[in-house]
Design an enzyme around this catalytic site. Structure first.
Site, PDB file in Angstrom:
ATOM      1  N   ASP A   1       0.829  -1.210   0.000  1.00 53.10           N
ATOM      2  CA  ASP A   1       0.000   0.000   0.000  1.00 53.10           C
ATOM      3  C   ASP A   1       0.864   1.261   0.000  1.00 53.10           C
ATOM      4  O   ASP A   1       1.980   1.261   0.522  1.00 53.10           O
ATOM      5  CB  ASP A   1      -0.922  -0.035   1.231  1.00 53.10           C
ATOM      6  CG  ASP A   1      -2.077   0.947   1.103  1.00 53.10           C
ATOM      7  OD1 ASP A   1      -2.405   1.352  -0.031  1.00 53.10           O
ATOM      8  OD2 ASP A   1      -2.661   1.309   2.148  1.00 53.10           O
TER       9      ASP A   1
ATOM     10  N   ASN B   1     -11.163  -2.833  -4.944  1.00 54.24           N
ATOM     11  CA  ASN B   1     -10.453  -1.828  -5.745  1.00 54.24           C
ATOM     12  C   ASN B   1     -11.162  -1.459  -7.054  1.00 54.24           C
ATOM     13  O   ASN B   1     -10.827  -0.459  -7.689  1.00 54.24           O
ATOM     14  CB  ASN B   1      -9.006  -2.247  -6.023  1.00 54.24           C
ATOM     15  CG  ASN B   1      -8.082  -2.153  -4.817  1.00 54.24           C
ATOM     16  OD1 ASN B   1      -7.168  -2.951  -4.641  1.00 54.24           O
ATOM     17  ND2 ASN B   1      -8.314  -1.160  -3.965  1.00 54.24           N
TER      18      ASN B   1
HETATM   19  C1  IPE Z   1      -5.384  -2.832  -0.081  1.00 50.31           C
HETATM   20  O1  IPE Z   1      -5.060  -1.495  -0.278  1.00 50.31           O
HETATM   21  C2  IPE Z   1      -5.388  -3.566  -1.367  1.00 50.31           C
HETATM   22  C3  IPE Z   1      -4.099  -3.677  -2.071  1.00 50.31           C
HETATM   23  C4  IPE Z   1      -2.945  -3.260  -1.656  1.00 50.31           C
HETATM   24  C5  IPE Z   1      -4.171  -4.350  -3.314  1.00 50.31           C
HETATM   25  P1  IPE Z   1      -6.167  -0.359  -0.340  1.00 50.31           P
HETATM   26  O2  IPE Z   1      -5.449   0.928  -0.491  1.00 50.31           O
HETATM   27  O3  IPE Z   1      -7.186  -0.675  -1.357  1.00 50.31           O
HETATM   28  O4  IPE Z   1      -6.837  -0.478   1.114  1.00 50.31           O
HETATM   29  P2  IPE Z   1      -7.861   0.457   1.880  1.00 50.31           P
HETATM   30  O5  IPE Z   1      -9.088   0.574   1.032  1.00 50.31           O
HETATM   31  O6  IPE Z   1      -7.209   1.758   2.113  1.00 50.31           O
HETATM   32  O7  IPE Z   1      -8.112  -0.274   3.159  1.00 50.31           O
HETATM   33  C1  IPE Z   2      -1.705   0.244  -3.307  1.00 52.54           C
HETATM   34  O1  IPE Z   2      -1.469   1.607  -3.315  1.00 52.54           O
HETATM   35  C2  IPE Z   2      -1.964  -0.308  -4.687  1.00 52.54           C
HETATM   36  C3  IPE Z   2      -3.326  -0.825  -4.885  1.00 52.54           C
HETATM   37  C4  IPE Z   2      -4.304  -0.791  -4.020  1.00 52.54           C
HETATM   38  C5  IPE Z   2      -3.601  -1.423  -6.163  1.00 52.54           C
HETATM   39  P1  IPE Z   2      -2.648   2.648  -3.272  1.00 52.54           P
HETATM   40  O2  IPE Z   2      -3.044   2.956  -4.669  1.00 52.54           O
HETATM   41  O3  IPE Z   2      -3.754   2.181  -2.402  1.00 52.54           O
HETATM   42  O4  IPE Z   2      -1.922   3.896  -2.631  1.00 52.54           O
HETATM   43  P2  IPE Z   2      -2.521   4.917  -1.573  1.00 52.54           P
HETATM   44  O5  IPE Z   2      -3.013   4.125  -0.412  1.00 52.54           O
HETATM   45  O6  IPE Z   2      -3.618   5.659  -2.260  1.00 52.54           O
HETATM   46  O7  IPE Z   2      -1.351   5.784  -1.230  1.00 52.54           O
HETATM   47 MG    MG Z   3      -4.130   2.405  -0.408  1.00 51.32          MG
END
Ligand code: IPE
Ligand code: IPE
Ligand code: MG
Length: 262
Positions: free
Chosen positions: A27, A75
């Protein structure tokens, strides 16, 4: 944020176990890009480099299974354009990385509801899995369109089907039976669960399988995560006492520190 201080050198001890299975919520890509005044996809692209580093780092250490959360069931709620970028990146990473994985004796598996992906992506996933299926060095499991609740619900559905067909008595449905019907029953449960990006939540990752995982949270954003950061997480893991319900004295007395199931 966890036991290990960010400043501490990462010292992996040879006389302590290395986690057999590491599961990571990657993340913080979006925030990494935002900090640099760039669009979110810039962070996702940079995150692929961290994947490469961590796969290599785990392989060298002799980790048996590495599970990476690449795309959650939730997602899809992101802007369509970002979902499109993530799908394209997944596709190109599969295409580009397979040779390297194969050379390094890594077998790739994708878990999740793949019917949600385009036909083309589903084909690419199948091809990558087949090309590396014979490798026995490390399993790289990519969780894509994956949700822990989905996994458990699927297991329940499979068991219900067999019960309805008269092949299985409801009394025979125990923890082992549920476990055996999850998406990868042959793999050990994660010993170490890592989440980058600073959030302290599980976000519907491997809910059943993480019942006894050691949790490690770091504020580091995924594109910054490197081999040193991986080593720091493992060094922290090595300082934990895994009790699995027993007392500390029992564990110190030498009884096995492996889970009853998994
Ligand atoms: C969790 O990250 C899913 C992945 C890293 C693929 P998110 O960024 O989607 O999680 P939340 O929604 O903030 O909990
Ligand atoms: C994780 O990074 C990747 C996926 C969930 C696919 P994020 O895209 O959630 O990054 P933040 O949390 O917005 O920084
Ligand atoms: Mg995230």
């Amino acid at each position: 944020m966890s036991g290990a201080d960010q400043g501490d050198p990462a010292v992996i001890l040879e006389d302590r176990p290395i986690p057999r299975h590491i599961a990571i919520i990657m993340d913080g890509n979006g925030r990494w890009a935002k900090q640099r005044g760039k669009p979110r996809h810039f962070g996702h692209r940079e995150g692929v480099k961290s994947v490469r580093r961590v796969v290599e780092g785990c392989r060298i250490l002799g980790v048996e299974v590495l599970t990476l959360f690449a795309f959650s069931s939730e997602n899809w709620k992101r802007p369509q354009q970002e979902v499109g970028v993530l799908m394209d990146l997944f596709m190109s990473a599969l295409r580009k990385e397979v040779k390297r994985l194969d050379r390094n004796n890594v077998s790739l598996r994708v878990v999740g509801e793949r019917g949600g992906f385009s036909e083309k992506l589903q084909r690419q996933i199948g091809d990558a899995e087949r090309a590396t299926a014979g490798n026995d060095g490390m399993v790289l499991q990519v969780a894509a369109n994956y949700g822990g609740r989905w996994d458990i619900a699927e297991a329940a559905r499979k068991l219900a089907r067999r019960a309805a067909a008269g092949e299985l008595s409801p009394e025979a449905i125990d923890e082992q039976a549920v476990n055996d019907n999850l998406s990868s029953p042959d793999l050990p449960d994660p010993d170490l669960f890592i989440r980058t990006g600073g959030e302290l939540r599980i976000s519907n990752f491997l809910l059943w399988q993480c019942a006894y995982s050691e949790l490690y949270f770091t504020p580091m954003l995924w594109p910054d995560f490197d081999e040193e950061a991986l080593h720091r997480a493992i060094a922290d893991f090595q300082q934990r006492q895994r009790r699995f319900g027993k007392t500390g004295e029992q564990v110190e007395g030498g009884s096995a520190s492996t889970p009853a199931q998994g």
